[in-house]
Design a protein around this motif. Structure first.
Motif: not given
Length: 259
Positions: A184-187, A192-199, A255-259
């Motif tokens: 839902a939200y990673a897109p 070059e920004s990040y999705c940080v998944v905790f735990d 998680l880094k968005r690379v593209a």
């Protein structure tokens, strides 16, 4: 080589050593395992609100915020609100630095940058404390399941007005829920920004530490991360972050968005 370049090269070499030191990585996981029964992460606060995070992870997040300079941070999981306040304070610092560089005045009641928090149950005493905080003008909250169609649509609608977005996932930690949050939200994450998944560390901990909760080894944020990455090559794990932290709740979770 300039002194600043030499220092950055030294830091990179340090991190290379940490990445290669598997014994030290294992020792750090042992420390996390032993401290877990003491609820160590519960013992810290940020600007007056409890923030249930490891301090190392908070330090890593501020490094990412300075690097990415997002204009919106989306967080799932609010609890006592400390993480929202922390993110809002980082956004305030970004605005202050930019205003200082440009010689502009800031209106703290009408900030450019925002933090959007989502939780299925925002308890009234927590809501009141967050709304009473001086940084509240930077915060918006949505109450509802983070994976419901209604909530997802509301978040996407809110995010449409922003260009640089960073996402933090820290609500229900089951595989299915985290995978649905990623989908839902990673897109929304900017390149070059990040999705940080905790735990994600739950995958590496003994099953009994999860108690009667519905998640644990084999059914955790880390399994969701790896399932998501199989079908989404536009993201990759920035493993140097958690390796340099050593003590973190988010191994494989940056998680880094690379593209």
């Amino acid at each position: 080589m300039r002194p600043d370049e030499a220092f950055r090269a030294e830091v990179a070499k340090n991190i290379d050593g940490l990445v290669a030191d598997t014994d030290l990585q294992a020792l750090s996981r042992t420390w996390v395992r032993e401290v877990a029964p003491h609820n160590w992460a519960y013992n810290f606060s940020w600007l007056g609100r409890p923030a249930i995070q490891f301090p190392n992870d908070a330090w890593a997040l501020q490094e990412l915020v300075w690097k990415v300079k997002p204009d919106l941070i989306i967080e799932t999981g609010i609890a006592h609100g400390g993480s929202l306040i922390y993110s809002a304070s980082l956004m305030a610092l970004l605005d202050m630095c930019e205003a200082t560089e440009k010689g502009e005045m800031l209106d703290p009641q009408n900030p450019k940058r925002k933090v959007l928090g989502i939780d299925i149950d925002i308890r009234q005493h927590n809501r009141e404390a967050i709304e009473a905080h001086p940084l509240f003008p930077r915060i918006e909250m949505i109450e509802g399941s983070s994976i419901s169609r209604e909530t997802v649509d509301a978040v996407h609608g809110f995010a449409s007005g922003y260009e640089r977005i960073l996402v933090c996932l820290d609500s229900n930690h089951t595989h299915d829920h985290v995978l649905a949050e990623l989908q839902a939200y990673a897109p929304l994450v900017s390149p070059e920004s990040y999705c940080v998944v905790f735990d994600t560390l739950l995958e590496d901990m003994p099953e009994h530490l999860s108690g009667d909760r519905p998640w644990g080894p084999g059914n955790s944020p880390k399994t969701a991360v790896h399932a998501y990455l199989k079908d989404n090559p536009n993201f990759e794990i920035d493993g140097r972050i958690d390796k340099k932290l050593l003590i973190t709740v988010a191994p494989d979770g940056f998680l880094k968005r690379v593209a």
